[in-house]
Design a protein around this motif. Structure first.
Motif, short mmCIF file in Angstrom:
data_model
loop_
_atom_site.label_atom_id
_atom_site.label_comp_id
_atom_site.label_asym_id
_atom_site.label_seq_id
_atom_site.Cartn_x
_atom_site.Cartn_y
_atom_site.Cartn_z
N PHE A 1 8.28 -5.77 8.22
CA PHE A 1 7.24 -4.73 8.22
C PHE A 1 6.26 -4.86 7.25
O PHE A 1 6.93 -5.28 6.12
N SER A 2 5.18 -4.70 7.23
CA SER A 2 4.39 -4.51 5.87
C SER A 2 3.65 -3.35 5.77
O SER A 2 2.83 -2.80 7.18
N THR A 3 3.46 -2.71 4.79
CA THR A 3 2.81 -1.35 4.82
C THR A 3 1.74 -1.41 3.25
O THR A 3 2.24 -2.08 2.34
N TYR A 4 0.94 -0.75 3.33
CA TYR A 4 -0.16 -0.74 2.23
C TYR A 4 -0.15 0.70 1.70
O TYR A 4 -0.10 1.56 2.43
N THR A 5 -0.47 0.86 0.45
CA THR A 5 -0.90 2.05 -0.30
C THR A 5 -2.06 2.67 0.39
O THR A 5 -2.08 3.94 1.08
N GLY A 6 -3.00 1.90 0.44
CA GLY A 6 -4.30 2.45 1.23
C GLY A 6 -4.96 3.71 0.71
O GLY A 6 -5.00 3.80 -0.52
N THR A 7 -5.10 4.72 1.58
CA THR A 7 -5.66 5.92 1.05
C THR A 7 -4.39 7.05 1.06
O THR A 7 -4.63 8.26 1.12
N ARG A 8 -3.27 6.39 1.10
CA ARG A 8 -2.00 7.27 1.04
C ARG A 8 -2.02 8.04 -0.26
O ARG A 8 -2.43 7.38 -1.38
N LEU B 1 7.82 5.25 8.51
CA LEU B 1 7.50 4.28 7.53
C LEU B 1 6.09 4.81 6.72
O LEU B 1 5.30 5.21 7.50
N SER B 2 6.40 4.66 5.51
CA SER B 2 5.21 5.00 4.57
C SER B 2 5.12 3.93 3.62
O SER B 2 5.98 2.75 3.50
N SER B 3 4.38 4.17 2.51
CA SER B 3 4.42 3.13 1.40
C SER B 3 4.33 4.03 -0.03
O SER B 3 3.74 5.19 0.10
N ASN B 4 4.94 3.63 -1.18
CA ASN B 4 4.64 4.39 -2.36
C ASN B 4 3.29 4.54 -2.68
O ASN B 4 2.51 3.34 -2.52
N PRO B 5 2.80 5.59 -2.91
CA PRO B 5 1.41 5.94 -3.10
C PRO B 5 0.81 5.61 -4.31
O PRO B 5 -0.56 5.94 -4.70
N GLU B 6 1.62 5.55 -5.52
CA GLU B 6 1.48 5.50 -6.59
C GLU B 6 0.79 4.18 -7.07
O GLU B 6 1.25 3.11 -6.75
N ASN B 7 -0.30 4.09 -7.64
CA ASN B 7 -1.19 3.09 -7.99
C ASN B 7 -0.97 2.14 -9.10
O ASN B 7 -1.72 2.37 -10.15
N LEU B 8 0.37 1.61 -9.30
CA LEU B 8 0.49 0.79 -10.59
C LEU B 8 -0.53 -0.34 -10.44
O LEU B 8 -0.88 -0.87 -9.44
N THR B 9 -1.34 -0.49 -11.69
CA THR B 9 -2.40 -1.55 -11.38
C THR B 9 -1.87 -2.98 -10.88
O THR B 9 -2.84 -3.37 -10.23
N ASP B 10 -0.75 -3.21 -11.11
CA ASP B 10 -0.70 -4.95 -10.59
C ASP B 10 0.32 -4.73 -9.32
O ASP B 10 0.40 -5.75 -8.81
N GLU B 11 0.34 -3.59 -8.79
CA GLU B 11 1.09 -3.48 -7.42
C GLU B 11 0.14 -2.72 -6.35
O GLU B 11 0.41 -2.58 -5.06
#
Length: 245
Positions: A147-154, A113-123
């Motif tokens: 489960f919950s996952t965050y972009t973080g430093t990805r 499991l990971s998270s989409n790393p693209e930093n769309l401003t509102d997401e």
């Protein structure tokens, strides 16, 4: 989980027989390497967006809005060349597969499991939420975990996948495995673009002589939490040392 998925899956299993599958994993195409690019080619954005009803991803049925099948040239896969963002372009989606099971047998499901790393401003700061469900014939829910996952430093080159593990005990010859993205609080289910990313799914009978955990093993902490855990552990050891004296 829709009844149509399970009914269709049972029909397929009946056609090939419900005998135990003689392979390491009971899931088909768990790393998403079998993708019909002739039917659904990579789009201008660099990935493949699948809609409900499309069967380009062997073994998996798509539901909800859309899912994005993403090549390793776009971002890092944990196994092979492809991974799946369960929030497509746009909207939350889900993948479902029906597998042959034996009533009374406990199974172990693992996935990365990971998270989409693209930093769309509102997401960028929103939790990417995933719901994993196992459902038997008759629409009996065997297990369901969020489960919950965050972009973080990805980043695209370092997706920081975390191995997750779940268990369930089958009560019939067919079980539907579903992984679904869920809209963040306050967001539209059809208006989000970044979600939980999955890869490297595996399903096997749980053969250990030790009973499976009564609850699912805790997820590995996000990288940003590791330092805090280390500090907390050190503090506990220091306090214990003072008490022993």
């Amino acid at each position: 989980m829709g009844k149509a998925f399970l009914a269709a899956g049972i029909a397929v299993l009946a056609a090939v027989g419900a005998a135990p599958v003689a392979r390491a994993t009971l899931l088909q195409n768990g790393s998403f390497e079998q993708l019909n690019l002739a039917a659904t080619p990579i789009n201008a954005s660099g990935f493949v967006t699948l809609h409900p009803g499309q069967t380009s991803l062997t073994g998996w049925a798509v539901s909800g809005n859309t899912v994005d099948v993403v090549p390793g040239t776009y971002w890092q896969a944990s196994n092979g060349n492809w991974s799946v963002d369960l929030t497509g372009t746009p909207g939350v989606g889900a993948l479902t597969q029906v597998v042959a099971t034996s009533a009374g047998t406990t199974y172990k499901l693992t996935f990365d499991l990971s998270s989409n790393p693209e930093n769309l401003t509102d997401e960028a700061t929103l939790a990417k939420k995933l719901r994993v469900s196992m459902e038997s014939a008759g629409n009996v829910l065997l297990n369901q975990v969020d489960f919950s996952t965050y972009t973080g430093t990805r980043t695209k080159s370092n997706m920081m996948y975390v191995k997750e593990t779940l268990y369930f005990t089958a009560n019939s010859t067919a079980t539907a495995i579903s992984l679904a993205s869920m809209a963040p609080a306050g967001a539209s289910a059809s208006g989000v673009y970044t979600g939980p990313v999955i890869d490297n799914l595996d399903l096997e009978p749980f053969s250990s002589n030790v009973p499976p955990p009564s609850s699912d093993p805790p997820a590995v902490p996000e990288p940003a939490s590791m330092a805090l855990l280390g500090i907390g552990a050190a503090a506990c050891l220091m306090r214990r040392g003072r008490e022993v004296r």
